[in-house]
Design a protein around this motif. Structure first.
Motif, mmCIF file in Angstrom:
data_model
loop_
_atom_site.group_PDB
_atom_site.id
_atom_site.type_symbol
_atom_site.label_atom_id
_atom_site.label_comp_id
_atom_site.label_asym_id
_atom_site.label_seq_id
_atom_site.Cartn_x
_atom_site.Cartn_y
_atom_site.Cartn_z
ATOM 1 N N UNK A 1 -1.929 6.148 25.445
ATOM 2 C CA UNK A 1 -2.437 5.316 26.525
ATOM 3 C C UNK A 1 -1.853 5.717 27.867
ATOM 4 N N UNK A 2 -2.411 5.142 28.917
ATOM 5 C CA UNK A 2 -1.958 5.420 30.276
ATOM 6 C C UNK A 2 -0.776 4.525 30.637
ATOM 7 N N UNK A 3 0.179 5.088 31.356
ATOM 8 C CA UNK A 3 1.350 4.331 31.797
ATOM 9 C C UNK A 3 0.944 3.530 33.021
ATOM 10 N N UNK A 4 0.993 2.213 32.916
ATOM 11 C CA UNK A 4 0.655 1.351 34.041
ATOM 12 C C UNK A 4 1.889 0.988 34.855
ATOM 13 N N UNK A 5 2.929 0.522 34.181
ATOM 14 C CA UNK A 5 4.134 0.068 34.867
ATOM 15 C C UNK A 5 5.363 0.426 34.041
ATOM 16 N N UNK A 6 6.477 0.643 34.733
ATOM 17 C CA UNK A 6 7.746 0.915 34.067
ATOM 18 C C UNK A 6 8.822 0.082 34.766
ATOM 19 N N UNK A 7 9.661 -0.576 33.971
ATOM 20 C CA UNK A 7 10.715 -1.430 34.517
ATOM 21 C C UNK A 7 12.048 -1.069 33.887
ATOM 22 N N UNK A 8 13.118 -1.138 34.678
ATOM 23 C CA UNK A 8 14.477 -0.996 34.165
ATOM 24 C C UNK A 8 14.944 -2.386 33.733
ATOM 25 N N UNK A 9 15.484 -2.471 32.512
ATOM 26 C CA UNK A 9 15.900 -3.752 31.946
ATOM 27 C C UNK A 9 17.391 -3.699 31.650
ATOM 28 N N UNK A 10 18.112 -4.741 32.075
ATOM 29 C CA UNK A 10 19.546 -4.868 31.777
ATOM 30 C C UNK A 10 19.806 -6.281 31.295
ATOM 31 N N UNK A 11 20.451 -6.405 30.166
ATOM 32 C CA UNK A 11 20.763 -7.720 29.602
ATOM 33 C C UNK A 11 19.525 -8.539 29.288
ATOM 34 N N UNK A 12 18.453 -7.884 28.944
ATOM 35 C CA UNK A 12 17.218 -8.579 28.605
ATOM 36 C C UNK A 12 16.414 -9.046 29.798
ATOM 37 N N UNK A 13 16.834 -8.653 31.013
ATOM 38 C CA UNK A 13 16.123 -9.074 32.220
ATOM 39 C C UNK A 13 15.671 -7.852 33.011
ATOM 40 N N UNK A 14 14.499 -7.970 33.617
ATOM 41 C CA UNK A 14 13.978 -6.901 34.445
ATOM 42 C C UNK A 14 14.798 -6.817 35.726
#
Length: 98
Positions: free
Chosen positions: A59-72
């Motif tokens: 699939x196409x990559x729509x969004x990418x987020x860095x997550x720390x401690x379960x939070x964006x």
């Protein structure tokens, strides 16, 4: 009896050869011509849609987020995601449109 064994062996050899040659050619043609290679061997750039395609996720990559401690923590670009080492990707959340 020996003729039957020889015939079975030859048939098995042809079957294995056919399957392996078909799989090799199919994997090379999985990506259409409008896709360009990137630094990551699993991600291609679709020049028609101007989006990045993840072959593993299909699939196409729509969004990418860095997550720390379960939070964006922050949003990162697909271009930055491609450059990140595989070991660092464990702390990333990638949203893929399939």
């Amino acid at each position: 009896m020996k003729l039957k064994s020889i015939f079975s062996t030859v048939l098995l050899a042809f079957t294995v050869f056919f399957i392996t040659s078909f799989n090799a050619s199919a994997s090379e043609n999985d990506i259409p011509e409008n896709m360009e290679h990137t630094a990551n061997p699993n991600i291609f750039y679709d020049t028609d849609n101007q989006k990045y395609f993840d072959k593993r996720e299909n699939g196409y990559i729509d969004e990418v987020y860095r997550v720390e401690g379960g939070k964006v923590v922050e949003s990162i670009s697909p271009e930055e995601f491609i450059q990140i080492e595989e070991t660092e990707k464990m702390n990333l959340l990638k949203i893929v449109q399939t």
